[in-house]
Design a protein around this motif. Structure first.
Motif, PDB file in Angstrom:
ATOM      1  N   GLU A 130      -2.687   5.585  -7.924  1.00  0.00           N
ATOM      2  CA  GLU A 130      -2.705   4.371  -7.064  1.00  0.00           C
ATOM      3  C   GLU A 130      -1.777   4.870  -5.885  1.00  0.00           C
ATOM      4  OE1 GLU A 130      -0.371   1.632  -9.800  1.00  0.00           O
ATOM      5  OE2 GLU A 130      -2.246   1.131 -10.695  1.00  0.00           O
ATOM      6  N   ARG A 131      -0.876   5.616  -5.911  1.00  0.00           N
ATOM      7  CA  ARG A 131      -0.252   6.237  -4.681  1.00  0.00           C
ATOM      8  C   ARG A 131      -1.348   6.924  -3.906  1.00  0.00           C
ATOM      9  NH1 ARG A 131       5.381   6.058  -4.720  1.00  0.00           N
ATOM     10  NH2 ARG A 131       6.413   5.053  -6.618  1.00  0.00           N
ATOM     11  N   ALA A 132      -1.956   7.765  -4.617  1.00  0.00           N
ATOM     12  CA  ALA A 132      -2.931   8.523  -3.606  1.00  0.00           C
ATOM     13  C   ALA A 132      -4.016   7.465  -3.121  1.00  0.00           C
ATOM     14  CB  ALA A 132      -3.915   9.505  -4.493  1.00  0.00           C
ATOM     15  N   ALA A 133      -4.537   6.576  -3.922  1.00  0.00           N
ATOM     16  CA  ALA A 133      -5.512   5.558  -3.208  1.00  0.00           C
ATOM     17  C   ALA A 133      -4.725   4.772  -2.216  1.00  0.00           C
ATOM     18  CB  ALA A 133      -5.610   4.711  -4.281  1.00  0.00           C
ATOM     19  N   MET A 134      -3.472   4.507  -2.340  1.00  0.00           N
ATOM     20  CA  MET A 134      -2.676   3.621  -1.162  1.00  0.00           C
ATOM     21  C   MET A 134      -2.531   4.495  -0.016  1.00  0.00           C
ATOM     22  SD  MET A 134       1.319   2.646  -0.905  1.00  0.00           S
ATOM     23  CE  MET A 134       1.269   1.853  -2.867  1.00  0.00           C
ATOM     24  N   PHE A 135      -2.772   5.743   0.086  1.00  0.00           N
ATOM     25  CA  PHE A 135      -2.703   6.895   1.197  1.00  0.00           C
ATOM     26  C   PHE A 135      -4.116   6.723   1.803  1.00  0.00           C
ATOM     27  CE2 PHE A 135      -3.489  10.730   3.331  1.00  0.00           C
ATOM     28  CZ  PHE A 135      -2.283  11.037   3.964  1.00  0.00           C
ATOM     29  N   LEU A 136      -4.974   6.931   0.892  1.00  0.00           N
ATOM     30  CA  LEU A 136      -6.491   6.795   1.451  1.00  0.00           C
ATOM     31  C   LEU A 136      -6.888   5.422   2.057  1.00  0.00           C
ATOM     32  CD1 LEU A 136      -9.426   7.772   1.706  1.00  0.00           C
ATOM     33  CD2 LEU A 136      -9.771   6.943  -0.577  1.00  0.00           C
ATOM     34  N   GLY A 137      -6.296   4.505   1.390  1.00  0.00           N
ATOM     35  CA  GLY A 137      -6.527   2.883   2.154  1.00  0.00           C
ATOM     36  C   GLY A 137      -5.875   2.932   3.561  1.00  0.00           C
ATOM     37  N   ALA A 138      -4.726   3.369   3.501  1.00  0.00           N
ATOM     38  CA  ALA A 138      -4.014   3.326   5.095  1.00  0.00           C
ATOM     39  C   ALA A 138      -4.638   4.061   5.692  1.00  0.00           C
ATOM     40  CB  ALA A 138      -2.681   3.713   4.690  1.00  0.00           C
ATOM     41  N   GLU A 139      -5.036   5.292   5.620  1.00  0.00           N
ATOM     42  CA  GLU A 139      -5.938   6.154   6.583  1.00  0.00           C
ATOM     43  C   GLU A 139      -7.290   5.579   6.836  1.00  0.00           C
ATOM     44  OE1 GLU A 139      -8.998   9.574   5.746  1.00  0.00           O
ATOM     45  OE2 GLU A 139      -7.263   9.869   4.459  1.00  0.00           O
ATOM     46  N   GLU A 178      -4.935  13.762  -6.560  1.00  0.00           N
ATOM     47  CA  GLU A 178      -5.589  12.543  -7.664  1.00  0.00           C
ATOM     48  C   GLU A 178      -6.655  13.375  -8.401  1.00  0.00           C
ATOM     49  OE1 GLU A 178      -8.407   8.759  -6.802  1.00  0.00           O
ATOM     50  OE2 GLU A 178      -7.784  10.086  -5.085  1.00  0.00           O
ATOM     51  N   ASN A 179      -7.196  14.417  -8.414  1.00  0.00           N
ATOM     52  CA  ASN A 179      -8.040  14.948  -9.263  1.00  0.00           C
ATOM     53  C   ASN A 179      -7.124  15.365 -10.347  1.00  0.00           C
ATOM     54  OD1 ASN A 179     -10.630  16.052 -10.105  1.00  0.00           O
ATOM     55  ND2 ASN A 179      -9.184  17.804  -9.973  1.00  0.00           N
ATOM     56  N   GLN A 230       0.710   5.775 -17.980  1.00  0.00           N
ATOM     57  CA  GLN A 230       1.245   4.809 -16.926  1.00  0.00           C
ATOM     58  C   GLN A 230       1.731   5.772 -15.797  1.00  0.00           C
ATOM     59  OE1 GLN A 230       1.802   4.578 -20.204  1.00  0.00           O
ATOM     60  NE2 GLN A 230       1.530   2.680 -20.768  1.00  0.00           N
ATOM     61  N   PHE A 231       1.997   7.172 -16.105  1.00  0.00           N
ATOM     62  CA  PHE A 231       2.474   8.057 -15.134  1.00  0.00           C
ATOM     63  C   PHE A 231       1.243   8.313 -14.280  1.00  0.00           C
ATOM     64  CE2 PHE A 231       3.050  12.189 -13.783  1.00  0.00           C
ATOM     65  CZ  PHE A 231       4.399  12.214 -12.804  1.00  0.00           C
ATOM     66  N   TYR A 232       0.230   8.680 -14.834  1.00  0.00           N
ATOM     67  CA  TYR A 232      -0.807   9.491 -14.122  1.00  0.00           C
ATOM     68  C   TYR A 232      -1.563   8.093 -13.355  1.00  0.00           C
ATOM     69  CZ  TYR A 232       0.182  13.847 -15.794  1.00  0.00           C
ATOM     70  OH  TYR A 232       0.760  14.913 -16.416  1.00  0.00           O
TER      71      TYR A 232
END
Length: 317
Positions: free
Chosen positions: A138-147, A20-21, A131-133
């Motif tokens: 968003e995918r990294a945030a999705m992982f954090l949100g689920a965790e 994400e960084n 758009q790519f980054y």
């Protein structure tokens, strides 16, 4: 659950945070390319390599610094252990070994993330970098949100959090080091522009304005990113959370020992130094010494954690 499993969890946290960084830093890099200091093509892209601390590795493969080569190396090159794809791939491999211990949602998200990156090319990035980054973030945030939503608050969650916040502290420190070094002998406007870009890379611009309103200066930005107690990506906040995770690990009598205590003491010492750091220490040339000390402390703490919790052969890169 110590040793190998603990290390795998710790590095899952680090790798997702690192990916994400990278996305944040690269995305913001595109927004500041019109500045005078970024007109030279080679210098423009070498600065990004320096901010990620991978110049030596890059120069082993490439002679110059072009947009295509740099983006390929830091985003999609599995041969580069610190590329964005490598980080997600290694996090996915670690999580695969622990699927029976973790919620299935985490595996679904990280596996999908890994597969999506494997389908991308440099041409896909160049056709729409923002758009790519943004998708990566968003995918990294999705992982954090689920965790955060579904994991039990046990040792597994604590080790992932420890890895995340140590990595976050290192990342913020490294970016600030790169900026302070590159801004030597430059006027105040050049320094301000780059630090403002760092603020945006950590999504801290609006939060910063709430604290400082229109009083924007290099010193105030450095103070905000180093010692603000409430911004989640400041170095001080990261160490507060890191110490909390380490102190709340539930270890039985056979697992507790001097190593665990040493880890907590080191994290607490760094946290205390940040709590009582004076504003004058973050101004002028003094900030370079502060950042160098913080980077050394992060790396030392990582080594101490390895000795206290993890096997030497481990699973990390």
């Amino acid at each position: 659950m110590l040793n190998r499993n603990a290390e795998a969890l710790f590095w899952i946290g680090r790798y997702i945070e690192r990916a994400e960084n990278h996305a944040r830093l690269i995305d913001v890099h595109y927004h500041i390319q019109q500045e005078e200091d970024f007109r030279a093509e080679g210098h423009k892209w070498s600065r990004l390599i320096d901010a990620l601390g991978v110049r030596n590795e890059y120069q082993q493969q490439f002679d110059g610094f072009s947009e295509q080569d740099v983006l390929s190396f830091i985003t999609l090159d599995l041969g580069n252990s610190n590329s964005l794809f490598s980080c997600v791939h290694q996090a996915r491999n670690n999580l695969r070994t622990l699927r029976q211990h973790l919620p299935s949602e985490l595996w679904d998200i990280i596996n999908s993330f890994n597969l999506w990156l494997g389908e991308q090319s440099v041409a896909d990035i160049l056709s729409g970098p923002h758009q790519f980054y943004q998708q990566v973030k968003e995918r990294a945030a999705m992982f954090l949100g689920a965790e955060q939503s579904v994991m039990l608050r046990g040792n597994e969650w604590r080790f992932i959090g420890s890895g995340r916040f140590l990595e976050r502290a290192e990342n913020t420190t490294r970016i600030l080091q790169a900026v302070t070094v590159s801004c030597k002998s430059k006027d105040i406007n050049a320094i301000y522009t780059q630090l403002q870009a760092v603020l945006k890379s950590v999504s801290g611009y609006q939060a910063f304005r709430r604290y400082y309103a229109d009083a924007m200066s290099p010193e105030s930005i450095l103070e905000f990113l180093i010692v603000n107690a409430y911004f989640p990506r400041s170095i001080r906040f990261s160490f507060h959370k890191l110490e909390e995770h380490l102190a709340k690990l539930r270890l039985d009598s056979s697992e507790k020992g001097s190593g665990h205590e040493r880890v907590i003491r080191q994290a607490g010492k760094i946290k205390a130094e940040l709590d009582y750091m004076e504003k004058e220490e973050m101004s002028g040339d003094l900030v370079e010494d502060v950042l160098q000390s913080l980077m050394g402390s992060c790396q030392k703490l990582g080594r101490t954690m390895e000795g206290a919790f993890f096997r030497r052969e481990g699973v990390s890169a």
